[in-house]
Design a protein around this motif. Structure first.
Motif, PDB file in Angstrom:
ATOM      1  N   MET A 279      16.751  -1.779 -40.341  1.00 42.91           N
ATOM      2  CA  MET A 279      15.597  -2.587 -40.714  1.00 42.91           C
ATOM      3  C   MET A 279      14.336  -1.739 -40.679  1.00 42.91           C
ATOM      4  O   MET A 279      14.228  -0.775 -39.915  1.00 42.91           O
ATOM      5  CB  MET A 279      15.428  -3.787 -39.779  1.00 42.91           C
ATOM      6  CG  MET A 279      15.180  -3.438 -38.322  1.00 42.91           C
ATOM      7  SD  MET A 279      14.875  -4.884 -37.280  1.00 42.91           S
ATOM      8  CE  MET A 279      13.149  -5.197 -37.654  1.00 42.91           C
ATOM      9  N   LEU A 280      13.406  -2.095 -41.555  1.00 48.66           N
ATOM     10  CA  LEU A 280      12.069  -1.510 -41.551  1.00 48.66           C
ATOM     11  C   LEU A 280      11.127  -2.498 -40.890  1.00 48.66           C
ATOM     12  O   LEU A 280      11.214  -3.705 -41.139  1.00 48.66           O
ATOM     13  CB  LEU A 280      11.588  -1.249 -42.976  1.00 48.66           C
ATOM     14  CG  LEU A 280      12.101  -0.010 -43.710  1.00 48.66           C
ATOM     15  CD1 LEU A 280      11.734  -0.101 -45.181  1.00 48.66           C
ATOM     16  CD2 LEU A 280      11.543   1.258 -43.084  1.00 48.66           C
ATOM     17  N   ASN A 281      10.223  -2.006 -40.063  1.00 49.29           N
ATOM     18  CA  ASN A 281       9.208  -2.898 -39.507  1.00 49.29           C
ATOM     19  C   ASN A 281       7.844  -2.222 -39.506  1.00 49.29           C
ATOM     20  O   ASN A 281       7.738  -1.005 -39.345  1.00 49.29           O
ATOM     21  CB  ASN A 281       9.594  -3.362 -38.094  1.00 49.29           C
ATOM     22  CG  ASN A 281       9.017  -2.494 -37.006  1.00 49.29           C
ATOM     23  OD1 ASN A 281       7.859  -2.651 -36.602  1.00 49.29           O
ATOM     24  ND2 ASN A 281       9.808  -1.534 -36.528  1.00 49.29           N
ATOM     25  N   ALA A 282       6.834  -3.048 -39.729  1.00 49.99           N
ATOM     26  CA  ALA A 282       5.445  -2.590 -39.628  1.00 49.99           C
ATOM     27  C   ALA A 282       4.667  -3.711 -38.942  1.00 49.99           C
ATOM     28  O   ALA A 282       3.731  -4.278 -39.508  1.00 49.99           O
ATOM     29  CB  ALA A 282       4.875  -2.269 -40.996  1.00 49.99           C
ATOM     30  N   ILE A 283       5.092  -4.021 -37.724  1.00 52.63           N
ATOM     31  CA  ILE A 283       4.453  -5.091 -36.962  1.00 52.63           C
ATOM     32  C   ILE A 283       3.000  -4.733 -36.652  1.00 52.63           C
ATOM     33  O   ILE A 283       2.122  -5.591 -36.615  1.00 52.63           O
ATOM     34  CB  ILE A 283       5.209  -5.367 -35.650  1.00 52.63           C
ATOM     35  CG1 ILE A 283       6.686  -5.704 -35.939  1.00 52.63           C
ATOM     36  CG2 ILE A 283       4.550  -6.494 -34.854  1.00 52.63           C
ATOM     37  CD1 ILE A 283       6.883  -6.922 -36.798  1.00 52.63           C
ATOM     38  N   GLY A 284       2.751  -3.451 -36.445  1.00 52.62           N
ATOM     39  CA  GLY A 284       1.395  -3.015 -36.143  1.00 52.62           C
ATOM     40  C   GLY A 284       1.022  -3.149 -34.680  1.00 52.62           C
ATOM     41  O   GLY A 284      -0.155  -3.240 -34.329  1.00 52.62           O
ATOM     42  N   LEU A 285       2.061  -3.152 -33.817  1.00 50.93           N
ATOM     43  CA  LEU A 285       1.846  -3.199 -32.363  1.00 50.93           C
ATOM     44  C   LEU A 285       1.039  -4.420 -31.923  1.00 50.93           C
ATOM     45  O   LEU A 285       0.182  -4.341 -31.039  1.00 50.93           O
ATOM     46  CB  LEU A 285       1.175  -1.902 -31.885  1.00 50.93           C
ATOM     47  CG  LEU A 285       2.026  -0.639 -32.074  1.00 50.93           C
ATOM     48  CD1 LEU A 285       1.212   0.614 -31.788  1.00 50.93           C
ATOM     49  CD2 LEU A 285       3.258  -0.668 -31.193  1.00 50.93           C
ATOM     50  N   GLN A 286       1.311  -5.553 -32.551  1.00 50.13           N
ATOM     51  CA  GLN A 286       0.696  -6.816 -32.110  1.00 50.13           C
ATOM     52  C   GLN A 286       1.034  -7.065 -30.645  1.00 50.13           C
ATOM     53  O   GLN A 286       2.176  -6.929 -30.228  1.00 50.13           O
ATOM     54  CB  GLN A 286       1.221  -7.970 -32.957  1.00 50.13           C
ATOM     55  CG  GLN A 286       0.736  -9.335 -32.497  1.00 50.13           C
ATOM     56  CD  GLN A 286       1.398 -10.464 -33.277  1.00 50.13           C
ATOM     57  OE1 GLN A 286       1.965 -10.248 -34.337  1.00 50.13           O
ATOM     58  NE2 GLN A 286       1.331 -11.662 -32.741  1.00 50.13           N
TER      59      GLN A 286
ATOM     60  N   PRO B  82      -0.737  -7.675 -41.349  1.00 51.04           N
ATOM     61  CA  PRO B  82      -0.416  -8.938 -42.027  1.00 51.04           C
ATOM     62  C   PRO B  82       1.033  -8.906 -42.522  1.00 51.04           C
ATOM     63  O   PRO B  82       1.627  -7.831 -42.668  1.00 51.04           O
ATOM     64  CB  PRO B  82      -1.405  -8.966 -43.196  1.00 51.04           C
ATOM     65  CG  PRO B  82      -1.711  -7.528 -43.457  1.00 51.04           C
ATOM     66  CD  PRO B  82      -1.679  -6.852 -42.116  1.00 51.04           C
ATOM     67  N   PRO B  83       1.620 -10.076 -42.832  1.00 46.99           N
ATOM     68  CA  PRO B  83       2.983 -10.084 -43.392  1.00 46.99           C
ATOM     69  C   PRO B  83       2.947  -9.564 -44.824  1.00 46.99           C
ATOM     70  O   PRO B  83       1.880  -9.593 -45.458  1.00 46.99           O
ATOM     71  CB  PRO B  83       3.360 -11.575 -43.325  1.00 46.99           C
ATOM     72  CG  PRO B  83       2.053 -12.318 -43.265  1.00 46.99           C
ATOM     73  CD  PRO B  83       1.076 -11.404 -42.573  1.00 46.99           C
ATOM     74  N   GLY B  84       4.157  -9.065 -45.339  1.00 52.19           N
ATOM     75  CA  GLY B  84       5.410  -8.935 -44.646  1.00 52.19           C
ATOM     76  C   GLY B  84       5.455  -7.737 -43.722  1.00 52.19           C
ATOM     77  O   GLY B  84       4.966  -6.662 -44.047  1.00 52.19           O
ATOM     78  N   ARG B  85       6.147  -7.975 -42.618  1.00 49.99           N
ATOM     79  CA  ARG B  85       6.174  -6.969 -41.569  1.00 49.99           C
ATOM     80  C   ARG B  85       7.576  -6.465 -41.242  1.00 49.99           C
ATOM     81  O   ARG B  85       7.714  -5.500 -40.498  1.00 49.99           O
ATOM     82  CB  ARG B  85       5.516  -7.530 -40.315  1.00 49.99           C
ATOM     83  CG  ARG B  85       4.109  -8.051 -40.571  1.00 49.99           C
ATOM     84  CD  ARG B  85       3.277  -8.168 -39.323  1.00 49.99           C
ATOM     85  NE  ARG B  85       3.786  -9.109 -38.347  1.00 49.99           N
ATOM     86  CZ  ARG B  85       3.136  -9.427 -37.221  1.00 49.99           C
ATOM     87  NH1 ARG B  85       1.960  -8.862 -36.962  1.00 49.99           N
ATOM     88  NH2 ARG B  85       3.634 -10.295 -36.374  1.00 49.99           N
ATOM     89  N   VAL B  86       8.600  -7.126 -41.787  1.00 49.38           N
ATOM     90  CA  VAL B  86       9.980  -6.716 -41.525  1.00 49.38           C
ATOM     91  C   VAL B  86      10.770  -6.793 -42.826  1.00 49.38           C
ATOM     92  O   VAL B  86      10.599  -7.725 -43.620  1.00 49.38           O
ATOM     93  CB  VAL B  86      10.637  -7.626 -40.463  1.00 49.38           C
ATOM     94  CG1 VAL B  86      12.101  -7.254 -40.271  1.00 49.38           C
ATOM     95  CG2 VAL B  86       9.904  -7.542 -39.137  1.00 49.38           C
TER      96      VAL B  86
END
Length: 302
Positions: free
Chosen positions: A66-73, A55-59
């Motif tokens: 930058m940090l990202n946690a998109i979760g491999l969508q 779920p957001p926030g993801r960036v």
């Protein structure tokens, strides 16, 4: 001037590749640059079944990165083959399919499914994922697990197999050797570095996942060092990545031992970054009277 390179059996017209997760499925960037000009497109990570991600926030933007946690969508392998690959086949650029799984069986299944698809030139394994069957230990942080999962994928495909290494390890050389022992034809070095940011007013993490992957120029010196160490440990080709923004950055990775480079975070800043980086490589070669990019690989003097 020869810019062509061979990455574990994958012949590319030039050494510039787009990094997985930063270039969508490739077709999204077609209006910003001529996709035929780059060596290869690595599509965002694919799994056997669609994944919603985190779920957001993801960036979250950080100093120099930058940090990202998109979760491999992702849309899943079947939808990719049906809806995205036909569009990608219109271009001459080679297509590298990045894939992942929660179990060894899922990795093997994904490798087999993608190998049967017309238009996929090579596979890239993301082994930074946790192993559901081993207490959620990340495949890419344990040499034995790395070798085991790469071996399973190797048996499932005849395509060139590139293994993307995690930097969140004690020894990148040990992980490189484990991947090659499992059958990797080439290595991608490195994936993102685990990081975190906190909103001091709310005292909550900036990312819903609490931690994420740090990318961009901030990690480039670490990535260059790890490429150098991996290149000393194995003989297979290496794709260097981690904060490449200019042609000079790319040359730095090549001198450290990379045969090709992947452009990631720069794509968010400038959608045509990969083409401009390729021009920067050419300018460097002209300026230094170099007629073959391959003569630069591992050319550091130290």
């Amino acid at each position: 001037m020869n810019l062509s390179v061979n990455i574990g059996g994958l012949e590319l017209e030039n050494p510039v590749i787009t990094a997985s997760g930063t270039f969508g499925y490739g077709v999204e960037y077609a209006e910003f640059l001529d996709l035929n000009l780059i060596g290869a497109i690595t599509v965002k990570g694919l799994s056997l079944r669609p994944a919603k991600g985190n779920p957001p926030g993801r960036v979250w933007e950080t100093p120099c990165g930058m940090l990202n946690a998109i979760g491999l969508q992702n849309i899943g392998i079947d939808a990719f083959i049906k809806d995205k690959l036909p569009e990608l086949r219109k271009y001459d650029t080679k297509i590298i399919a990045n894939f992942f799984g929660d179990t060894i069986a899922e990795y093997a299944g994904a490798a087999g499914a993608l190998s049967a698809a017309d238009g996929v030139a090579a596979l890239e394994m993301n082994i930074s994922c946790p192993n559901k069957q081993a207490g959620w230990i990340a495949f890419g942080t344990d040499p034995a697990l790395t070798e085991k999962v790469v071996t399973a994928a190797r048996r499932a495909t005849k395509l060139p197999l590139i293994v993307k290494l995690s930097p969140n390890v004690t020894s990148i050389a040990d992980m490189a050797r484990a991947a090659v022992n499992g059958g990797a034809d080439a290595l991608s070095v490195i994936n993102t570095i685990t990081g975190m940011a906190i909103d001091i007013e709310t005292r909550r993490p900036r990312l819903s996942n609490c931690v994420g992957g740090l990318s961009g120029p901030a990690i480039r010196p670490i990535a260059v060092r790890m490429v150098f160490q991996a290149a000393k440990a194995v003989t297979v080709p290496i794709i260097g990545m981690g904060g490449i923004m200019t042609g000079g950055d790319a040359i730095e990775f090549i001198l450290a031992g990379a045969s090709a480079v992947a452009v990631g975070t720069a794509n968010f800043v400038n959608p045509a970054a990969s083409v401009e980086i390729l021009k920067g490589i050419k300018d460097y070669m002209i300026r230094n009277h170099i007629d073959d990019i391959n003569t630069l690989v591992g050319g550091i003097i130290c």
